[in-house]
Design an enzyme around this catalytic site. Structure first.
Site, PDB file in Angstrom:
ATOM      1  N   GLU A 149       2.176   5.677  12.600  1.00 22.35           N
ATOM      2  CA  GLU A 149       0.378   5.055  13.416  1.00 22.35           C
ATOM      3  C   GLU A 149       0.483   3.109  13.494  1.00 22.35           C
ATOM      4  O   GLU A 149       0.512   3.079  15.037  1.00 22.35           O
ATOM      5  CB  GLU A 149      -0.487   5.743  12.473  1.00 22.35           C
ATOM      6  CG  GLU A 149      -1.681   5.397  12.838  1.00 22.35           C
ATOM      7  CD  GLU A 149      -2.808   5.059  11.981  1.00 22.35           C
ATOM      8  OE1 GLU A 149      -3.545   5.601  12.521  1.00 22.35           O
ATOM      9  OE2 GLU A 149      -2.437   5.337  10.890  1.00 22.35           O
ATOM     10  N   ASP A 150       1.388   2.436  13.015  1.00 18.44           N
ATOM     11  CA  ASP A 150       0.995   1.350  12.705  1.00 18.44           C
ATOM     12  C   ASP A 150       2.484  -0.040  12.634  1.00 18.44           C
ATOM     13  O   ASP A 150       1.713  -1.033  13.358  1.00 18.44           O
ATOM     14  CB  ASP A 150      -0.011   0.953  11.502  1.00 18.44           C
ATOM     15  CG  ASP A 150      -0.888   1.160  11.297  1.00 18.44           C
ATOM     16  OD1 ASP A 150      -1.384   1.754  12.074  1.00 18.44           O
ATOM     17  OD2 ASP A 150      -1.386   1.850  10.231  1.00 18.44           O
ATOM     18  N   HIS A 179       0.659  -1.037   0.122  1.00 17.53           N
ATOM     19  CA  HIS A 179       0.038  -0.086   0.184  1.00 17.53           C
ATOM     20  C   HIS A 179       0.709   1.406  -0.505  1.00 17.53           C
ATOM     21  O   HIS A 179       0.636   2.408  -1.175  1.00 17.53           O
ATOM     22  CB  HIS A 179      -0.428  -0.187   1.053  1.00 17.53           C
ATOM     23  CG  HIS A 179      -1.703   1.250   1.216  1.00 17.53           C
ATOM     24  ND1 HIS A 179      -3.005   1.889   0.846  1.00 17.53           N
ATOM     25  CD2 HIS A 179      -1.282   1.775   2.596  1.00 17.53           C
ATOM     26  CE1 HIS A 179      -2.587   3.127   1.396  1.00 17.53           C
ATOM     27  NE2 HIS A 179      -2.445   3.378   2.170  1.00 17.53           N
TER      28      HIS A 179
END
Length: 706
Positions: A76-77, A48
């Site tokens: 964030e992830d 992605h």
């Protein structure tokens, strides 16, 4: 998946001086951080960020933006941090990645009040560095392209958010190609049958009439050759959603629509643009009212082009856009053209707009909005509307959204002119104030001393600036009367629950209702913007509870099968009033999760375990534990006051433990038993109002067993 070398070659094609070493490091770092993560489709997650980087490379953007795309989900992830990204890639890229992370966390499809506040944050992020929005738009575009792997309800949510927010934003930034694709992808989800119907009709039309686009293309080229003008001609059928929107707006069937084809003529000079316009109008009849000259009156995002609609072959209406190659570059890239590279240097395009100036023109009329409703209205008007260009008697140009009236024109000049407006002349003729303005008209505003805005003007104007100014004037005019009336209404409401109305109580209520002071609260109360009961509820929610039996905890959930047991998930701690879903566990009944709980993402493919549930409406006992993560001052009496504030809200502290002790601050987790989401908000508001509470947030422990 595109490799690091593939991406570097793609960037190097337009920027031979690209920092290949930095791109390679960013690719490797992102791949390492996302290792083991999967998308809903089962692909490695890193596909992605790479796809987002490719979209931005196709837009010929700078290295910093490409690197940000590769890293945009790391903070964030993954285990990556802001400080680590700063150390490896520098502060500029870290700031961009952090900006994208903050935008990702905005819930733009929430309630109007929250949505307005999030729009403010979105525009703040845009004002700091517009490249943050470019990465976010590319991120949304790839997510929409791969949307089918998500749950149907999630697809609809993302499609609606895209249609309402991201597609109009892309259009407002001048990136029409992206707006078209985002709308079409969202249209596939929101109305797949409508889209398929239009495509089927297109196929039938092409079968009946032949290749109309090729024929009209040839006709235009022939006329240009006769005039000895060298130019490129491109034709296309308009997108399904664009046609659907026209059908809805005009209330016409597909067969009655005429201008479903669009053509673009690209030449080398501005003079040739007008010469080509003359050639086309000499060959075909122009449709009245469908001519726009955005070369002499450019849009604020730098867009320049001539638009005209003519009756072409077989009487079919076609839209023709005429522009130079440089104008076309800006028309394709919009505001992003500012960062575009060509042959290793920043493109020197005279039509590329300065992003700082652009964002200031977009937001200058939003700053005057006094409350959430005004701001949200102003944002949507700015983002969704097309523009008309009108002239003052001195020849100055005033840009307004389509549908604007002479009153909007007056307020665009100055609030004082708008407030004192008594009439208007358009092209020398007296017209009603509700007349809709058209391109090129000259508008003269007549004023009179002592004139004040009328309440009916709100329905006449179309701009957020005018609506805000009118509301403010109406409030100011009757303010004293409304304050006195509001004071009496509040006194009666407080007496009704056996409490005395005080200045302190009114100030506290105003703060909890996000109003500047008690006078503003009373003025709005007197003007019936809200009820006196709602004011008292902010201070004494337990005294204003409506009569009715308290709902037993065991009976709080609606939608369970007989004898089916349940328990609240400890990871998200849902409370009555929040949207919920149940997940079945073999031998353990059903666990109740808040609908936004991240744990649910791991269960998206196990739909057979999902149970549609809701909370029972009515009065619930204070038996639902939620955890607050708080940072408070390390001063004498602060913790005791915090506990007292919670007790004043009729909430019970069931547990408390310290996470971090510093010399000046404590960080602690407090478990509080509340009735429902409104009670939860009341407790949190009372704590946020205390000056010794530095931060407070709802603690969700995703490491705990659901």
């Amino acid at each position: 998946m595109t490799t690091a070398n593939d991406l570097i070659n793609l960037v190097r094609a337009y920027n031979p001086r690209t920092n290949a070493k930095m791109l390679t490091e960013a690719y490797a770092y992102g791949e390492k951080m996302h290792e083991g993560q999967k998308r809903h489709s089962g692909e490695p997650y890193f596909t992605h960020p790479v796809a987002v980087a490719v979209i931005l490379a196709d837009m010929q953007l700078d290295d910093a933006t490409i690197v940000t795309a590769l890293l945009h989900d790391t903070i964030e992830d993954t285990n990556s941090t802001y400080s680590e990204v700063t150390r490896i890639f520098g502060k500029e890229i870290a700031e961009l990645v952090d900006g994208v992370t903050k935008l990702t966390n905005l819930q733009l499809n929430s309630t109007e009040t929250k949505q307005a506040e999030n729009f403010r944050k979105l525009f703040m992020a845009m004002s700091k560095d517009l490249r943050v929005i470019l990465v976010k738009l590319a991120d949304r575009l790839h997510n929409m392209r791969t949307l089918r792997s998500m749950r149907p309800n999630k697809q609809v949510q993302k499609a609606r958010e895209t249609m309402d927010i991201f597609a109009p934003l892309a259009g407002r930034m001048g990136m029409q190609w992206m707006r078209d694709e985002l709308e079409d992808l969202a249209f596939q989800v929101l109305n797949s049958e409508g889209r398929s119907s239009i495509i089927r009709r297109f196929i039938k039309l092409q079968r009946d009439t032949g290749d109309v686009i090729h024929k009209i293309n040839s006709d235009i080229r022939l006329e240009l050759d006769r005039a000895n003008i060298e130019a490129e001609v491109f034709g296309r059928a308009k997108k399904p959603y664009s046609i659907w929107r026209k059908m809805e707006e005009k209330k016409q069937s597909f067969s009655r629509l005429s201008d479903i084809y669009g053509f673009r003529v690209i030449c080398t000079s501005e003079a040739e643009c007008y010469a080509i316009l003359g050639v086309i109008h000499q060959r075909w009849r122009a449709v009245p009212g469908r001519f726009k000259d955005y070369i002499s009156q450019p849009k604020t995002n730098g867009y320049r082009s001539i638009h005209t609609t003519v009756s072409g072959r077989d009487g079919k209406r076609v839209e023709v856009q005429i522009r130079t190659r440089q104008m076309n570059e800006v028309a394709e890239a919009g505001v992003a053209a500012h960062w575009a590279y060509k042959d290793g240097v920043r493109t020197n395009n005279p039509f590329a707009v300065d992003p700082v100036k652009w964002i200031s023109t977009l937001t200058e009329r939003l700053d005057s909005a006094e409350d959430h409703e005004d701001f949200l209205e102003a944002v949507k008007l700015e983002m969704y509307s097309d523009q008309v260009f009108c002239f003052t008697p001195k020849g100055d140009v005033v840009k307004l959204p389509r549908g604007a009236t002479p009153l909007d024109f007056a307020y665009a000049i100055h609030t004082r002119i708008g407030d004192s407006c008594v009439g208007a002349r358009i092209d020398g003729l007296r017209v009603p104030l509700w007349t809709r303005l058209k391109n090129g008209q000259s508008v003269e505003i007549m004023t009179a001393e002592g004139q004040r805005p009328q309440a009916t003007w709100i329905d006449v104007v179309a701009t957020g600036r005018a609506k805000t100014a009118i509301r403010r004037s109406l409030r100011d005019e009757d303010r004293e009367r409304f304050i006195k009336l509001g004071l009496e209404l509040a006194r009666v409401a407080f007496d009704h629950v056996g409490k005395r109305m005080t200045d302190r109580a009114l100030t506290a209520a105003a703060r909890r209702m996000h109003l500047p002071d008690s006078d503003e609260l009373l003025a709005r109360l007197g003007s019936a913007e809200f009820s006196a009961r709602s004011v008292v509820e902010r201070i004494y929610p337990e005294l204003t509870a409506r009569p009715g039996e308290t709902i037993d905890v065991e009976s709080a959930i609606v939608g369970l099968s007989p004898h089916q047991t349940f328990q609240r998930a400890r990871c998200c701690q849902p409370v009555p009033g929040e949207r919920i879903v149940g997940i079945t566990y073999r031998g353990e009944g059903v666990r109740i999760h808040a609908i936004e709980c991240p744990v649910l993402e791991e269960l998206q493919n196990q739909t057979d375990r999902w149970v549609d549930l809701r909370w029972h409406s009515g009065n619930h006992p204070a038996a639902y534990t939620v955890s607050f993560d708080m940072t408070i001052s390390n001063d004498a009496g602060v913790l005791g006051r915090i506990c007292s504030l919670i007790g004043e809200q009729k909430a019970n502290i069931s547990d408390l433990h310290f996470m971090d002790r510093k010399q000046d601050f404590f960080r602690l987790i407090i478990d509080v038993d509340v009735r429902d989401v409104e009670h939860l908000h009341a407790v949190r508001l009372s704590l946020e109002a205390d000056s010794d509470v530095a931060t407070i947030s709802r603690h969700r422990d995703l490491t705990r067993k659901p």
